[in-house]
Motif scaffolding. Structure first.
Motif, mmCIF file in Angstrom:
data_model
loop_
_atom_site.group_PDB
_atom_site.id
_atom_site.type_symbol
_atom_site.label_atom_id
_atom_site.label_comp_id
_atom_site.label_asym_id
_atom_site.label_seq_id
_atom_site.Cartn_x
_atom_site.Cartn_y
_atom_site.Cartn_z
ATOM 1 N N LEU A 246 0.838 -1.208 0.000
ATOM 2 C CA LEU A 246 0.000 0.000 0.000
ATOM 3 C C LEU A 246 0.872 1.257 0.000
ATOM 4 O O LEU A 246 0.596 2.231 -0.700
ATOM 5 C CB LEU A 246 -0.937 0.038 1.204
ATOM 6 C CG LEU A 246 -1.869 1.236 1.060
ATOM 7 C CD1 LEU A 246 -3.253 0.810 0.647
ATOM 8 C CD2 LEU A 246 -1.883 2.107 2.264
ATOM 9 N N MET A 247 1.945 1.194 0.775
ATOM 10 C CA MET A 247 2.851 2.346 0.829
ATOM 11 C C MET A 247 3.510 2.560 -0.534
ATOM 12 O O MET A 247 3.650 3.683 -1.003
ATOM 13 C CB MET A 247 3.931 2.100 1.899
ATOM 14 C CG MET A 247 3.425 2.281 3.293
ATOM 15 S SD MET A 247 2.908 3.977 3.541
ATOM 16 C CE MET A 247 1.181 3.891 3.555
ATOM 17 N N TRP A 356 -5.207 -0.337 19.245
ATOM 18 C CA TRP A 356 -4.062 -0.946 19.908
ATOM 19 C C TRP A 356 -2.809 -0.387 19.251
ATOM 20 O O TRP A 356 -2.486 -0.743 18.120
ATOM 21 C CB TRP A 356 -4.115 -2.475 19.795
ATOM 22 C CG TRP A 356 -5.015 -3.077 20.822
ATOM 23 C CD1 TRP A 356 -6.280 -3.533 20.634
ATOM 24 C CD2 TRP A 356 -4.706 -3.289 22.210
ATOM 25 N NE1 TRP A 356 -6.799 -4.003 21.817
ATOM 26 C CE2 TRP A 356 -5.850 -3.870 22.803
ATOM 27 C CE3 TRP A 356 -3.594 -3.043 23.020
ATOM 28 C CZ2 TRP A 356 -5.905 -4.214 24.155
ATOM 29 C CZ3 TRP A 356 -3.648 -3.382 24.368
ATOM 30 C CH2 TRP A 356 -4.790 -3.956 24.924
ATOM 31 N N PRO A 365 6.225 5.196 19.076
ATOM 32 C CA PRO A 365 5.258 4.480 18.223
ATOM 33 C C PRO A 365 5.948 3.925 16.981
ATOM 34 O O PRO A 365 6.792 4.599 16.385
ATOM 35 C CB PRO A 365 4.251 5.572 17.833
ATOM 36 C CG PRO A 365 4.461 6.688 18.789
ATOM 37 C CD PRO A 365 5.885 6.610 19.236
HETATM 38 CO CO1 B12 Z 1 -2.510 4.324 10.675
HETATM 39 N N1 B12 Z 1 -0.982 4.199 9.605
HETATM 40 N N2 B12 Z 1 -1.616 3.305 12.092
HETATM 41 N N3 B12 Z 1 -4.132 4.609 11.690
HETATM 42 N N4 B12 Z 1 -3.193 5.376 9.282
HETATM 43 C C1 B12 Z 1 -1.136 4.681 8.210
HETATM 44 C C2 B12 Z 1 -1.598 3.548 7.318
HETATM 45 C C3 B12 Z 1 0.331 5.179 7.912
HETATM 46 C C4 B12 Z 1 0.669 5.216 6.436
HETATM 47 C C5 B12 Z 1 0.546 6.571 8.577
HETATM 48 C C6 B12 Z 1 1.961 7.065 8.520
HETATM 49 O O1 B12 Z 1 2.788 6.679 9.319
HETATM 50 N N5 B12 Z 1 2.267 7.961 7.621
HETATM 51 C C7 B12 Z 1 1.184 4.142 8.757
HETATM 52 C C8 B12 Z 1 1.572 2.825 8.051
HETATM 53 C C9 B12 Z 1 2.967 2.849 7.477
HETATM 54 C C10 B12 Z 1 3.364 1.513 6.904
HETATM 55 O O2 B12 Z 1 2.595 0.697 6.492
HETATM 56 N N6 B12 Z 1 4.650 1.295 6.884
HETATM 57 C C11 B12 Z 1 0.221 3.868 9.907
HETATM 58 C C12 B12 Z 1 0.631 3.291 11.144
HETATM 59 C C13 B12 Z 1 2.123 3.041 11.323
HETATM 60 C C14 B12 Z 1 -0.301 2.943 12.130
HETATM 61 C C15 B12 Z 1 -0.003 2.177 13.432
HETATM 62 C C16 B12 Z 1 0.834 0.909 13.220
HETATM 63 C C17 B12 Z 1 0.672 3.155 14.428
HETATM 64 C C18 B12 Z 1 1.158 2.499 15.711
HETATM 65 O O3 B12 Z 1 0.429 1.851 16.422
HETATM 66 N N7 B12 Z 1 2.418 2.705 16.055
HETATM 67 C C19 B12 Z 1 -1.450 1.888 13.951
HETATM 68 C C20 B12 Z 1 -1.985 0.454 13.656
HETATM 69 C C21 B12 Z 1 -1.689 -0.495 14.801
HETATM 70 C C22 B12 Z 1 -2.499 -1.757 14.747
HETATM 71 O O4 B12 Z 1 -2.315 -2.615 13.899
HETATM 72 N N8 B12 Z 1 -3.397 -1.900 15.702
HETATM 73 C C23 B12 Z 1 -2.257 2.868 13.164
HETATM 74 C C24 B12 Z 1 -3.505 3.275 13.630
HETATM 75 C C25 B12 Z 1 -4.319 4.167 12.954
HETATM 76 C C26 B12 Z 1 -5.595 4.774 13.560
HETATM 77 C C27 B12 Z 1 -5.230 6.080 14.255
HETATM 78 C C28 B12 Z 1 -6.266 3.862 14.546
HETATM 79 C C29 B12 Z 1 -6.411 5.099 12.260
HETATM 80 C C30 B12 Z 1 -7.323 3.923 11.771
HETATM 81 C C31 B12 Z 1 -8.711 3.845 12.417
HETATM 82 C C32 B12 Z 1 -9.830 4.387 11.552
HETATM 83 O O5 B12 Z 1 -9.646 4.966 10.505
HETATM 84 N N9 B12 Z 1 -11.055 4.188 11.970
HETATM 85 C C33 B12 Z 1 -5.272 5.238 11.252
HETATM 86 C C34 B12 Z 1 -5.416 5.886 10.028
HETATM 87 C C35 B12 Z 1 -6.720 6.613 9.756
HETATM 88 C C36 B12 Z 1 -4.371 5.899 9.061
HETATM 89 C C37 B12 Z 1 -4.393 6.630 7.698
HETATM 90 C C38 B12 Z 1 -4.294 8.141 7.962
HETATM 91 C C39 B12 Z 1 -5.599 6.323 6.802
HETATM 92 C C40 B12 Z 1 -5.952 4.836 6.653
HETATM 93 C C41 B12 Z 1 -7.161 4.679 5.756
HETATM 94 O O6 B12 Z 1 -8.272 4.995 6.135
HETATM 95 N N10 B12 Z 1 -6.972 4.219 4.516
HETATM 96 C C42 B12 Z 1 -3.081 6.054 7.026
HETATM 97 C C43 B12 Z 1 -2.418 7.033 6.051
HETATM 98 C C44 B12 Z 1 -2.003 6.463 4.720
HETATM 99 O O7 B12 Z 1 -2.475 5.458 4.221
HETATM 100 N N11 B12 Z 1 -1.083 7.155 4.077
HETATM 101 C C45 B12 Z 1 -2.219 5.747 8.289
HETATM 102 C C46 B12 Z 1 -8.023 4.123 3.509
HETATM 103 C C47 B12 Z 1 -8.909 2.897 3.715
HETATM 104 C C48 B12 Z 1 -9.949 2.817 2.611
HETATM 105 O O8 B12 Z 1 -8.085 1.731 3.645
HETATM 106 O O9 B12 Z 1 -7.218 -0.445 4.556
HETATM 107 O O10 B12 Z 1 -9.686 0.029 4.635
HETATM 108 P P1 B12 Z 1 -8.309 0.514 4.708
HETATM 109 O O11 B12 Z 1 -8.131 1.361 6.077
HETATM 110 C C49 B12 Z 1 -7.914 0.711 7.299
HETATM 111 C C50 B12 Z 1 -6.447 0.355 7.536
HETATM 112 O O12 B12 Z 1 -5.628 1.356 6.933
HETATM 113 C C51 B12 Z 1 -6.336 0.389 9.034
HETATM 114 O O13 B12 Z 1 -7.379 1.256 9.505
HETATM 115 C C52 B12 Z 1 -8.161 1.730 8.406
HETATM 116 C C53 B12 Z 1 -9.604 1.886 8.805
HETATM 117 O O14 B12 Z 1 -10.161 0.649 9.141
HETATM 118 N N12 B12 Z 1 -5.038 0.941 9.420
HETATM 119 C C54 B12 Z 1 -3.878 0.243 9.368
HETATM 120 C C55 B12 Z 1 -4.789 2.188 9.788
HETATM 121 N N13 B12 Z 1 -3.478 2.342 10.004
HETATM 122 C C56 B12 Z 1 -2.904 1.153 9.759
HETATM 123 C C57 B12 Z 1 -1.563 0.778 9.831
HETATM 124 C C58 B12 Z 1 -1.231 -0.517 9.492
HETATM 125 C C59 B12 Z 1 0.208 -0.883 9.532
HETATM 126 C C60 B12 Z 1 -2.228 -1.456 9.118
HETATM 127 C C61 B12 Z 1 -1.865 -2.845 8.777
HETATM 128 C C62 B12 Z 1 -3.577 -1.069 9.048
#
Ligand code: B12
Length: 388
Positions: A246-247, A356, A365
Motif C-alpha cells: 500500500l505504501m 491498539w 510508536p
Molecule cells: Co494508521 N498508519 N496506524 N491509523 N493510518 C497509516 C496507514 C500510515 C501510512 C501513517 C503514517 O505513518 N504515515 C502508517 C503505516 C505505514 C506503513 O505501512 N509502513 C500507519 C501506522 C504506522 C499505524 C499504526 C501501526 C501506528 C502504531 O500503532 N504505532 C497503527 C496500527 C496499529 C495496529 O495494527 N493496531 C495505526 C492506527 C491508525 C488509527 C489512528 C487507529 C487510524 C485507523 C482507524 C480508523 O480509521 N477508523 C489510522 C489511520 C486513519 C491511518 C491513515 C491516515 C488512513 C488509513 C485509511 O483509512 N486508509 C493512514 C495514512 C495512509 O495510508 N497514508 C495511516 C483508507 C482505507 C480505505 O483503507 O485499509 O480500509 P483501509 O483502512 C484501514 C487500515 O488502513 C487500518 O485502519 C483503516 C480503517 O479501518 N489501518 C492500518 C490504519 N493504520 C494502519 C496501519 C497498518 C500498519 C495497518 C496494517 C492497518
C-alpha cells in the motif's frame, strides 16, 4: 475482505506509474470489479461468495472508483449509478455523525471522507455544499488549535480533494473557503517537515508530495522543500523502508511526477515500461541468529510481559503468533488494505475511536504494522490501548 483480495490502491498506483504489468493488470482490474460489485451491490452470488466477508468501507469504495478512473473509465450504467449513490450516502451518514455543530466525528475518518469527495470529483460527480462544508470546517478548526490534530496524510488527502473541486469548478459558492483551505493544509505539511526532509514521517511523505506537486505557483521555498523531501524519500527507498504494497502504491505516482489529480484527465496512452517478474535472487542465507524480544501489555489487568527467543528477521506478527502458541497471550488481527491490523489483544477489542498502538518501549510508536515491523535483539514491544 481478506489479505488476498485485490487492492484498488495498488491498481491506482500502478496506473499512475511508469510501469505496466501487461495482461496481469487487466486481470487485476477484472478481479477488482467482480469483487467490489459483488460485495457492494450484493448480487445473488454474495451468499456463496467467500470473497466478501465484510462490506467495503466508504474509503475502499472510493479507492475502487479511483481505480476505475485510472483505467480512463467513468462509472456508468445502472451498476455505476448505484455505486455513486452508495458513496454519496456514506458521505451523508458521515456528515450526520459529525453533526451540525461539528462536535462529532466521522465513523471512519476525515481521511476516508476526503477520499470519498475526491473519488466522486474525478468522476465528475458533485457533492452538496454541506458535505464539503464538514471537511472545510475540520481544516479551519484544526488551524485554530495550538496543535494540529489532522495527520499529514489526512491533511494531504483533504488538500487533494479540495484541489479537485477547485480545478473542476465544483461548489462555486465555497470557492474562496476551498482555496484558503488548500493553503492551510499546504502550510501545515510544510511546517511538519522534519530535519531529515520528510513531511510528517517517511510514510506520509508520498501523499504530502502529491499535494505539494499540485501547487500552481511552486515558488523557490516550496520547490526546495519538495526537493529535500524527494531526496529523503529516495534514501529511505534505498534503505528498504518501502516493503508494504500500500505504501509503494502511494509512492509510485510521485516517482513518476504524477498525483491522484491526474485521474481528472488520466492519460491511458502514455508509454509505460513492461514490468518483468522479478528473477529470484538466490537467497543469501543469513547467519541464523536467535534474538530476544519482549512483549508487553500494560493496558490490561493483570498486565502481561514475556520474553521470547525468535529467529532474527522475524516480524512482530511472528512474535505475537509464538506468544499465542505458548499460551496466556491472545490476539486478533483483521485484514486491511495495509495488511493485518491488530484489533484485539487478550480478548479486549479496541472500541470506537480506540486502537491498539504498537510501540517500541518505552514510548516510540512504530511506523509499521505487525506484518512489516521486525524487532531487533533486546527490544521490548508494547501493545497499548489508546484513544485517537
Ligand atoms: Co494508521 N498508519 N496506524 N491509523 N493510518 C497509516 C496507514 C500510515 C501510512 C501513517 C503514517 O505513518 N504515515 C502508517 C503505516 C505505514 C506503513 O505501512 N509502513 C500507519 C501506522 C504506522 C499505524 C499504526 C501501526 C501506528 C502504531 O500503532 N504505532 C497503527 C496500527 C496499529 C495496529 O495494527 N493496531 C495505526 C492506527 C491508525 C488509527 C489512528 C487507529 C487510524 C485507523 C482507524 C480508523 O480509521 N477508523 C489510522 C489511520 C486513519 C491511518 C491513515 C491516515 C488512513 C488509513 C485509511 O483509512 N486508509 C493512514 C495514512 C495512509 O495510508 N497514508 C495511516 C483508507 C482505507 C480505505 O483503507 O485499509 O480500509 P483501509 O483502512 C484501514 C487500515 O488502513 C487500518 O485502519 C483503516 C480503517 O479501518 N489501518 C492500518 C490504519 N493504520 C494502519 C496501519 C497498518 C500498519 C495497518 C496494517 C492497518
Amino acid at each position: 475482505m481478506d489479505l488476498l483480495s485485490p487492492n484498488p490502491s495498488i491498481y491506482v498506483g500502478l496506473r499512475l506509474s511508469s510501469l505496466q504489468a501487461g495482461t496481469q493488470e487487466d486481470l487485476y482490474l477484472h478481479r477488482l470489479k467482480l469483487n467490489y460489485q459483488q460485495c457492494l451491490l450484493g448480487s445473488a452470488s454474495r451468499d456463496d461468495n467467500s470473497d466478501c466477508q465484510d462490506r467495503p468501507s466508504m474509503g475502499q469504495l472510493a479507492l475502487y472508483l479511483l481505480a476505475v478512473r485510472a483505467n480512463c473509465e467513468f462509472v456508468r450504467g445502472h451498476k455505476g449509478d448505484r455505486l455513486v449513490s452508495q458513496l454519496k450516502r456514506f458521505l451523508e451518514d458521515e456528515k450526520k455523525a459529525i453533526g451540525h455543530d461539528h462536535k462529532g466525528h466521522p465513523h471512519t475518518s476525515y481521511y476516508q471522507y476526503s477520499l470519498g469527495i475526491l473519488a466522486l470529483c474525478v468522476h465528475q460527480k458533485r457533492v452538496h455544499n454541506d458535505v464539503v462544508d464538514k471537511l472545510l470546517s475540520a481544516v479551519e478548526h484544526d488551524q485554530n488549535l495550538y496543535q494540529s490534530h489532522l495527520s499529514v496524510d489526512t491533511a494531504a488527502m483533504a488538500g487533494l480533494a479540495f484541489t479537485c473541486l477547485e480545478r473542476s469548478n465544483f461548489n462555486p459558492d465555497q470557492r474562496e473557503r476551498i482555496t484558503k483551505a488548500i493553503g492551510t493544509v499546504r502550510g501545515k505539511i510544510l511546517r511538519d517537515q522534519t530535519s531529515s526532509g520528510h513531511f510528517g514521517n517517511v510514510y506520509s511523505t508520498p501523499l504530502a508530495l502529491q499535494l505539494l506537486m499540485t501547487s500552481p505557483v511552486p515558488g523557490v521555498k516550496l520547490g526546495l522543500a519538495c526537493l529535500q523531501a524527494r531526496t529523503a524519500l529516495l534514501t529511505s527507498l534505498q534503505d528498504g523502508a518501502f516493503q508494504n504494497a500500500l505504501m509503494i502504491s502511494q509512492l509510485l505516482p510521485v516517482l513518476n511526477h504524477k498525483t491522484y489529480l491526474d485521474l481528472i484527465f488520466p492519460d491511458c496512452q502514455a508509454p509505460r515500461v513492461l514490468l518483468r517478474p522479478t528473477t529470484e535472487t538466490p537467497a543469501v542465507t543469513p547467519a541464523l541468529a536467535i534474538i530476544n524480544v519482549t512483549l508487553k501489555v500494560s493496558s490490561l489487568v493483570p498486565p502481561y510481559e514475556q520474553s521470547f527467543f525468535v529467529l532474527s528477521g522475524s516480524s512482530l506478527e511472528d512474535v505475537l503468533k509464538m506468544a499465542q502458541e505458548l499460551g496466556r497471550f491472545t490476539y486478533e488481527a483483521q485484514a486491511s488494505l495495509s495488511g493485518p491490523y491488530l484489533n484485539s489483544v487478550m480478548g479486549k477489542a479496541a472500541g470506537e475511536r480506540e486502537f491498539w498502538q504498537l510501540l517500541q518501549a518505552p514510548d516510540i510508536p512504530l511506523l509499521q504494522g505487525i506484518a512489516d515491523y521486525r524487532p531487533k535483539d533486546g527490544e521490548t514491544i508494547e501493545l497499548r490501548l489508546v484513544s485517537w
